[in-house]
Design an enzyme around this catalytic site. Structure first.
Site, PDB file in Angstrom:
ATOM      1  N   GLY A 221       0.888  -1.204   0.119  1.00 18.24           N
ATOM      2  CA  GLY A 221      -0.071   0.007   0.029  1.00 18.24           C
ATOM      3  C   GLY A 221       0.940   1.305   0.106  1.00 18.24           C
ATOM      4  O   GLY A 221       1.928   1.257  -0.631  1.00 18.24           O
ATOM      5  N   SER A 222       0.333   2.115   0.542  1.00 17.89           N
ATOM      6  CA  SER A 222       1.211   3.744   0.506  1.00 17.89           C
ATOM      7  C   SER A 222       2.433   3.775   1.297  1.00 17.89           C
ATOM      8  O   SER A 222       3.149   4.776   1.048  1.00 17.89           O
ATOM      9  CB  SER A 222      -0.010   4.611   1.192  1.00 17.89           C
ATOM     10  OG  SER A 222      -1.087   4.775   0.454  1.00 17.89           O
ATOM     11  N   VAL A 223       2.760   2.729   1.905  1.00 18.52           N
ATOM     12  CA  VAL A 223       4.266   3.050   2.411  1.00 18.52           C
ATOM     13  C   VAL A 223       5.207   2.956   1.242  1.00 18.52           C
ATOM     14  O   VAL A 223       6.352   3.398   1.295  1.00 18.52           O
ATOM     15  CB  VAL A 223       4.520   1.798   3.495  1.00 18.52           C
ATOM     16  CG1 VAL A 223       3.834   2.043   4.878  1.00 18.52           C
ATOM     17  CG2 VAL A 223       4.590   0.515   3.148  1.00 18.52           C
ATOM     18  N   LYS A 225       5.055   4.389  -1.523  1.00 14.79           N
ATOM     19  CA  LYS A 225       5.047   5.899  -1.871  1.00 14.79           C
ATOM     20  C   LYS A 225       6.253   6.466  -1.579  1.00 14.79           C
ATOM     21  O   LYS A 225       6.894   7.204  -2.163  1.00 14.79           O
ATOM     22  CB  LYS A 225       3.760   6.826  -1.207  1.00 14.79           C
ATOM     23  CG  LYS A 225       2.475   6.259  -2.120  1.00 14.79           C
ATOM     24  CD  LYS A 225       1.403   7.066  -1.639  1.00 14.79           C
ATOM     25  CE  LYS A 225       0.146   6.779  -2.238  1.00 14.79           C
ATOM     26  NZ  LYS A 225      -0.979   7.001  -1.601  1.00 14.79           N
TER      27      LYS A 225
END
Length: 494
Positions: A221-223, A225
């Site tokens: 997920g967004s980690v 990014k």
């Protein structure tokens, strides 16, 4: 001698030669493999006849040791642990006369048993003096107070926590949940061991799997990014102030599907947002757009620099995290936000934060502080080792400031610690339909952080499977960030 007798004698001679060759092969050529085979209970029984070395935490607490036993086997393996053996089970592993060894018991088994080449002269001395042989002791880098804080914060939720010292790569905590009692599998009652092992295998929560470094890898997920942002900054074409598209939905090329923001709204006025703000509020469309606009291979190369695809032993074997190859444009957009086919271990996510914290230099994770013979002489004391520069100092500094904003006024406010600057990133990873019932599972909640931001002592990664107690209402910032905060507090003494 007539022809039939001559032929018969040749056949008999050939059979004797084959028998001799087979015995020689088994006793000499193949002896090592047979001895080391975990199914070889004779080797295990022989090793149980000697004093296997203890495994201790960084502050000396005994996590595994051999104690005298009654009967034909001289010693049995016990796991005192603190506060319980289950807190350390996935680190120590178990040593079983039935099922062999796992964890550190397996990875450093020859040292613990005293049979390693490094202990040859010690064994020779024992033989000459008649002294009972014993194995080396292994001191780990794990800190009991940090390990206990991580286990308590995660509780009964499925998931994992890893904490690293950024400047050295030393593992300060490694927790996987659910866990088990390794003592049950180290019993000398073989029937009891078989029953306990069967019960653990039948448990659909997989308590034997060390989720921190192995098992089924997670979508980050967004980690992830952080990796995409690092790739953008490393090109030199982007700064934290660079303006990106941030609409409510990003149409994906080659398909009718759009990539939406979780909020359902645009990330900024005019459908635009800066790179720093996109990370702060975790804007999917901005990072999806970034994935489409970055040079082909830029994110993959940065992921590789940060350890993706690398086989590691800490000394536990670590399943390599993966960034997919040959992506089309929609897949590149999804990969940039940590979805699609990107898969990670919690250790890998902690390594990303640790590299940012360490001015862009990635250190090899290591959980062994020293190996000592019975006379306390040092057999091995691994030195910190660089895996390479994952990003420039300028990129690491920019990412640090951006991650501080995440905790100060973004999706990671639950990781705030009074008087301490924390740098972090949340993630909420969609899982899809994993049980085949036609509906997606609750998302995994992620958080990664390091602190203090300008003098990092710890980098931590937390994953809570399927939202844990919060279920479908979970998010990385609400569910995993408080766990990360408690681990950081245990390290810095808050």
């Amino acid at each position: 001698m007539n022809t039939p007798l001559r032929r018969l004698s040749l056949v008999v001679a050939l059979l004797f030669a084959l028998l001799l060759g087979s015995a020689t092969w088994v006793q000499f050529v193949d002896a090592g493999d047979l001895r080391d085979d975990p199914r070889n209970s004779r080797t295990l029984l022989a090793e149980l006849g000697r004093d296997r070395g203890p495994i201790t935490a960084a502050t000396g607490e005994v996590l595994a040791e051999s104690v005298p036993a009654e009967g034909p086997i001289a010693y049995r393996r016990t796991y005192p642990g603190a506060p319980s053996a289950a807190t350390w089970a996935h680190v120590t592993g178990f040593y079983s006369v039935v099922y062999g060894a796992t964890g550190v018991e397996d990875a450093l088994g020859s040292l613990l048993a005293g049979t390693a080449d490094e202990l040859f002269y010690r064994r020779l001395s024992d033989l000459v003096t008649g002294r009972e042989p014993s194995g080396a002791s292994v001191e780990l880098t794990l800190q009991p107070e940090v390990q206990e804080a991580a286990a308590a914060a995660l509780g009964d939720q499925r998931g994992a926590v890893v904490a690293l010292e950024p400047s050295t790569g030393r593992v300060l905590a490694m927790v996987s949940s659910p866990s088990y009692d390794p003592g049950e599998l180290a019993s000398l009652d073989t029937e009891q061991v078989r029953q306990a092992y069967a019960r653990l295998l039948e448990d659909d929560t997989d308590p034997l799997v060390n989720r921190a470094v192995a098992g089924d890898l997670y979508p980050p997920g967004s980690v992830f990014k952080l990796v995409t942002a690092a790739a953008a900054l490393e090109t030199g074409d982007y700064t934290p102030q660079s303006v990106l598209p941030g609409p409510a939905e990003l149409p994906l090329p080659l398909t009718t599907i759009s990539l939406p923001n979780v909020s359902g709204e645009a990330c900024g006025p005019g459908d635009e947002v800066s790179l720093a703000d996109a990370l702060r509020i975790s804007c999917n469309t901005a990072f999806g757009s970034l994935g489409l606009s970055l040079p082909d291979g830029a994110v993959a190369d940065e992921a590789a620099e940060l350890g993706f695809g690398r086989a590691l032993q800490v000394p536990l074997r670590v399943t390599p995290s993966t960034y997919p190859e040959d992506l089309d444009e929609p897949q590149r957009a999804l990969a940039a936000i940590g979805q699609g086919s990107v898969r990670v271990t919690p250790l890998q996510v902690a390594m990303v934060s640790a590299a940012v914290a360490n001015d862009g230099v990635l250190m090899a994770p290591q959980m062994v502080a020293s190996v000592n013979a019975e006379d306390l002489s040092v057999v091995d004391a691994p030195e910190p080792r660089e895996l390479g520069r994952a990003m420039s100092e300028d990129t690491a500094a920019a990412l640090t400031e951006m991650m501080e904003l995440v905790v100060q006024d973004g999706t990671g406010t639950a990781a705030q610690i009074s008087g301490v600057d924390v740098a972090g990133k949340s993630g909420t990873a969609e899982v899809g339909d994993t049980d085949g019932d036609g509906s997606p599972e609750d998302p995994h909640a992620w958080f990664t952080a390091f602190a203090p931001a300008q003098d990092p002592q710890v980098a931590v990664a937390v994953v809570v499977e399927n939202g844990g107690d919060a279920g479908s209402e979970a998010s990385g910032g609400r569910t995993a960030a408080p766990i990360a905060r408690q681990v950081v507090e245990a390290v810095i003494g808050r």
